[in-house]
Design an enzyme around this catalytic site. Structure first.
Site, PDB file in Angstrom:
ATOM      1  N   LYS A  55      22.535  39.909  49.612  1.00  0.00           N
ATOM      2  CA  LYS A  55      23.445  39.699  48.487  1.00  0.00           C
ATOM      3  C   LYS A  55      24.511  38.718  48.940  1.00  0.00           C
ATOM      4  CE  LYS A  55      26.597  42.775  47.418  1.00  0.00           C
ATOM      5  NZ  LYS A  55      27.824  42.007  47.572  1.00  0.00           N
TER       6      LYS A  55
ATOM      7  N   GLU B 207      27.978  36.590  47.794  1.00  0.00           N
ATOM      8  CA  GLU B 207      29.085  36.511  46.852  1.00  0.00           C
ATOM      9  C   GLU B 207      29.424  35.060  46.560  1.00  0.00           C
ATOM     10  OE1 GLU B 207      32.393  38.658  48.448  1.00  0.00           O
ATOM     11  OE2 GLU B 207      31.388  40.596  48.278  1.00  0.00           O
TER      12      GLU B 207
ATOM     13  N   GLU C 201      31.101  42.424  39.198  1.00  0.00           N
ATOM     14  CA  GLU C 201      32.091  43.424  39.602  1.00  0.00           C
ATOM     15  C   GLU C 201      33.442  43.131  38.981  1.00  0.00           C
ATOM     16  OE1 GLU C 201      34.026  45.579  43.548  1.00  0.00           O
ATOM     17  OE2 GLU C 201      32.282  44.284  43.785  1.00  0.00           O
TER      18      GLU C 201
END
Length: 193
Positions: free
Chosen positions: A26, A28, A95
């Site tokens: 993952k 960001e 998020e």
């Protein structure tokens, strides 16, 4: 520091992570990460993107704050989601993004969105296990629903354990191993020699 490097260096790090048993990585960030994401995907590394509040760069945002709360900031997140999809991400974590913005993103891209503090319009949801179980007694993000309060039970268990150790109630006979009397006597005799 594992992915804010050159695409080749990031690939080496991702390959090590995959060799250790991960099923994906993952990353960001939005548009600035597109080249790196494409590089990884082209080399067989599945990549999940992460937009909105990105904890690894939280200091750049001035703390843990929702992202995309202005029209221009929301538009940038939407554009970044499209860019990450085009770069090859198989999904994107959103998020601390306003629910309506996350729902727009979910409708405008073909890959799944996973929300954490981004509302029900995402394709899936995630919470940090420690938050969900209430393992901390201090800060809980606004978007967390505690399904248990294990911190209190853990504190009680640790206090009981400490007390039992200090009072010599633990370990009790049932928690220890024995040696029969004849063998122990033989050991003591051998130690005298």
């Amino acid at each position: 520091g594992t992915f804010q490097l050159s695409p080749a260096e990031t690939f080496r790090n991702a390959a090590e992570i995959m060799a250790a048993g991960a099923q994906m990585v993952k990353l960001e960030g939005g548009q600035p990460m597109a080249e790196t994401i494409a590089y990884l995907v082209q080399r067989g590394i599945p990549v999940c993107g992460h937009l909105g509040l990105t904890p690894q760069s939280v200091h750049a945002f001035g703390g843990f704050h929702a992202q995309g709360r202005t029209a221009s900031a929301a538009k940038q997140i939407i554009e970044d989601a499209r860019i990450l999809e085009q770069a090859g991400c198989f999904s994107i974590v959103l998020e601390a993004v306003p629910a309506r913005v996350a729902e727009l993103i979910s409708k405008r891209i073909a890959i799944p969105t996973i929300g954490i503090g981004a509302g029900v319009g995402c394709d899936g949801q995630v919470l940090v296990t420690h938050d969900l179980l209430g393992l901390f007694d201090r800060f809980t993000p606004k978007f967390v629903k505690r399904y248990a309060n294990l911190h209190g039970e853990m504190a009680r268990a640790f206090a009981e354990y400490k007390s039992d150790v200090e009072s010599h109630a633990f370990p009790a006979t049932e928690h220890t191993f024995s040696i029969n009397d004849a063998e122990f006597a033989a050991l003591l005799q051998e130690l005298k020699d």
